[in-house]
Design a protein around this motif. Structure first.
Motif, short mmCIF file in Angstrom:
data_model
loop_
_atom_site.label_atom_id
_atom_site.label_comp_id
_atom_site.label_asym_id
_atom_site.label_seq_id
_atom_site.Cartn_x
_atom_site.Cartn_y
_atom_site.Cartn_z
N UNK A 1 0.82 -1.22 0.00
CA UNK A 1 0.00 0.00 0.00
C UNK A 1 0.85 1.26 0.00
N UNK A 2 2.02 1.20 0.61
CA UNK A 2 2.93 2.34 0.52
C UNK A 2 3.37 2.50 -0.94
N UNK A 3 3.56 1.36 -1.61
CA UNK A 3 3.92 1.39 -3.02
C UNK A 3 2.76 1.96 -3.84
N UNK A 4 1.54 1.56 -3.48
CA UNK A 4 0.35 2.00 -4.21
C UNK A 4 0.23 3.53 -4.23
N UNK A 5 0.57 4.16 -3.12
CA UNK A 5 0.46 5.62 -3.07
C UNK A 5 1.77 6.31 -3.46
N UNK A 6 2.75 5.51 -3.90
CA UNK A 6 3.98 6.09 -4.42
C UNK A 6 4.91 6.65 -3.37
N UNK A 7 4.98 6.01 -2.22
CA UNK A 7 5.86 6.52 -1.16
C UNK A 7 7.00 5.55 -0.84
N UNK A 8 7.24 4.59 -1.72
CA UNK A 8 8.33 3.65 -1.48
C UNK A 8 9.63 4.43 -1.29
N UNK A 9 10.40 4.06 -0.28
CA UNK A 9 11.65 4.77 0.00
C UNK A 9 11.52 5.69 1.19
#
Lengths: 281, 275
Positions: B130-138
């Motif tokens: 879900x962090x990936x889904x909202x584009x906050x990976x990293x």
């Protein structure tokens, strides 16, 4: 996904290892701590000059050298440690009991209005009688030994811890309470993940304040009753006009108070790493 | 996707039915009606926008649906079952991202799973996706104060979605953001909605945003708060804000909200009606 490439300076690295300190930054920090030494050095210089030129009578203001010699004399010939340990042990015990009780009752009163109503008025009454006014009665009951002092100083530590714990819990924002409901947290999860960390900054202020009050008060309590401790020494030095010993005691009291506060600040910094406030220009 | 929390297939769940919902407050002994007879049926997978001027009760309505306020008349049904209290089947994103400052981004998202019976591994996977889904990976280990407003709101969206709710309520989630971030996040919301295929209800006072995102626009009016119109948006899925039909619809909704002055109304049809 357009925002992923945005990097925050220090967001990740700063989290792990603190701000990377450059050489220039380190030099600046070193310089600014030197600035803090200027005033004490000036006072020490003035003291040297005033005592050597006999601007003030030796009885009232011995030279710094004499004072340092007196420190070693106290340490090696007069069992200064024992007094120091006696004082520290009273403060340590009182700090422990006062903090424990303050946290317990503060948390209880913070979470439950009933507990607050049961204890509130009584505690308020006790609070408004200053510790020095309690001392004669407590000494009458518990004697001039350490016990009476531990009781009185526990009370002094208790109140800031109790009040700040209560206030800290009550000041947890309503939006976090709503969030906990939306996320269907259990009571225990709510307490552990939201109430405790939310109240922690305020609680730590209370503990830190309590610790410095305790150390200040032990000096007074020992001066007023008993024959031991650094507070006893300082009042005895005054009575015997041993100004050098008196100054030694003052410096030691100041240093220990400083160390206690420094330790508390370090603890606070560790526990509140997530917090970011204005730190001055 | 790791296993979902509900077993019911997506696309069938997430039907919300409001029947004769009213709410009153008592202010200094006087009764103030905030919502009067609100009826609304939201189909599974629908994206509906509720617009209205401030004070029309749209945020109050969301508080009732999420279950933070049980003091109302009427019925609120999710998949034909009356709601009671809060539930992980109903997620919400507030205007204030409401991240806990003492938790890192990933711990904030994971907090939503605290009462979900899944293994730590499954939870970690859900949080990561879900962090990936909202584009906050990293940025998993960043604290909230290190995030920009837009990033914080993305994190709040991830937290709202991580429990795989049947319905996600959005209470002016983009209201506090600058125009550019706002437009970007609107596109993100659309993409997320298409990926997750869940029902979304957006409350906003921005008519353009309501039309850009919604399949349906529900217009609310104040004193007492009520639904004054329910409009199906018949525009292509990818909307152009400068499209003539888009602008016409915007004017229509604004007029419904009572936001246009006489001179703004324009157009011969409306002039004729006025005279």
């Amino acid at each position: 996904m357009s925002n992923t490439s945005v990097t925050l300076p220090g967001a990740i690295a700063g989290d792990r290892a603190g701000q990377p300190a450059t050489a220039a930054r380190r030099r600046r920090v070193a310089l600014s701590s030197l600035i803090g030494l200027l005033l004490p050095l000036a006072i020490l210089g003035a003291w040297e000059i005033a005592s050597h030129l006999h601007w003030v009578s030796k009885v009232f203001l011995p030279t710094p050298e004499r004072t340092v010699a007196s420190f070693f004399d106290l340490l090696f010939n007069e069992g200064f440690y024992f007094d120091l340990i006696a004082s520290l042990s009273i403060v340590g015990q009182a700090f422990f009991y006062g903090t424990a009780l303050g946290l317990l009752l503060g948390a209880g009163a913070g979470m439950s209005k009933v507990i607050e109503r049961v204890f509130g008025p009584t505690l308020d009454g006790i609070r408004h009688i200053p510790p020095i006014a309690w001392l004669p009665l407590v000494v009458l009951w518990a004697g001039v030994g350490p016990l009476g002092k531990v009781i009185v100083i526990s009370k002094v530590v208790f109140f800031p811890v109790f009040l700040n714990t209560l206030q800290g819990i009550r000041n947890v924002p309503q939006k976090y309470v709503d969030l906990a409901k939306v996320l269907t947290l259990t009571r225990w999860q709510f307490t552990r993940r939201i109430i405790i960390p939310g109240a922690l900054p305020s609680i730590l202020v209370g503990i830190r304040y309590g610790a410095s009050l305790a150390w200040a008060l032990v000096v007074v309590a020992e001066g007023l009753s008993g024959m031991k401790g650094i507070g006893f020494l300082i009042f005895r030095a005054q009575a015997l006009l041993m100004t050098d010993q008196l100054l030694v005691c003052m410096v030691v009291i100041g240093l220990i108070g400083f160390l206690i506060d420094y330790g508390m600040r370090r603890l606070e910094g560790r526990l509140l790493r997530w917090k970011q406030g204005f730190e001055g220009h | 996707m790791p296993q979902s929390i509900e077993t019911k297939p997506a696309g069938q769940r997430g039907q919300l039915d409001l029947r004769h919902v009213s709410k009153t407050y008592d202010v200094d002994g006087r009764t103030l009606q905030v919502l009067r007879d609100v009826n609304l049926m939201v189909e599974p997978g629908e994206f509906i926008s509720i617009v209205g001027a401030s004070g029309c009760g749209k945020s109050t309505l969301l508080r009732l649906i999420i279950g933070l306020d049980a003091d109302y008349q009427g019925h609120i049904l999710l998949d034909d079952r009356p709601i009671s209290g809060t539930s992980l089947a109903r997620g919400i994103v507030f205007q204030d991202p409401c991240l806990l400052p003492w938790l890192t981004l990933q711990d904030n998202v994971a907090l939503a799973l605290a009462s979900v019976p899944l293994s730590e591994r499954e939870k970690t996977d859900l949080v990561r996706t879900h962090i990936e889904l909202v584009g906050l990976t990293g940025f998993e280990r960043a604290y909230p104060h290190q995030l920009s407003g837009g990033m914080a709101q993305r994190a709040a969206i991830a937290r709202g979605l991580v429990t795989r709710p049947e319905i996600l309520l959005l209470d002016e989630p983009l209201g506090a953001l600058d125009a550019l971030t706002r437009m970007r996040l609107q596109d993100e919301l659309l993409r997320i909605w298409e990926t997750e295929k869940i029902t979304m209800i957006l409350v906003t006072h921005d008519v353009e945003e309501a039309i850009y995102l919604g399949d349906r626009i529900v217009v609310m009016q104040a004193n007492p708060g009520r639904i004054s119109r329910d409009i199906n948006v018949e525009l292509p899925p990818v909307r152009q804000r400068t499209d003539a039909a888009f602008i016409a619809l915007r004017q229509e909704v604004l007029a419904d909200m009572g936001a246009l002055s006489q001179s703004d109304r324009g157009g011969p049809a409306r002039l004729r009606r006025v005279s």
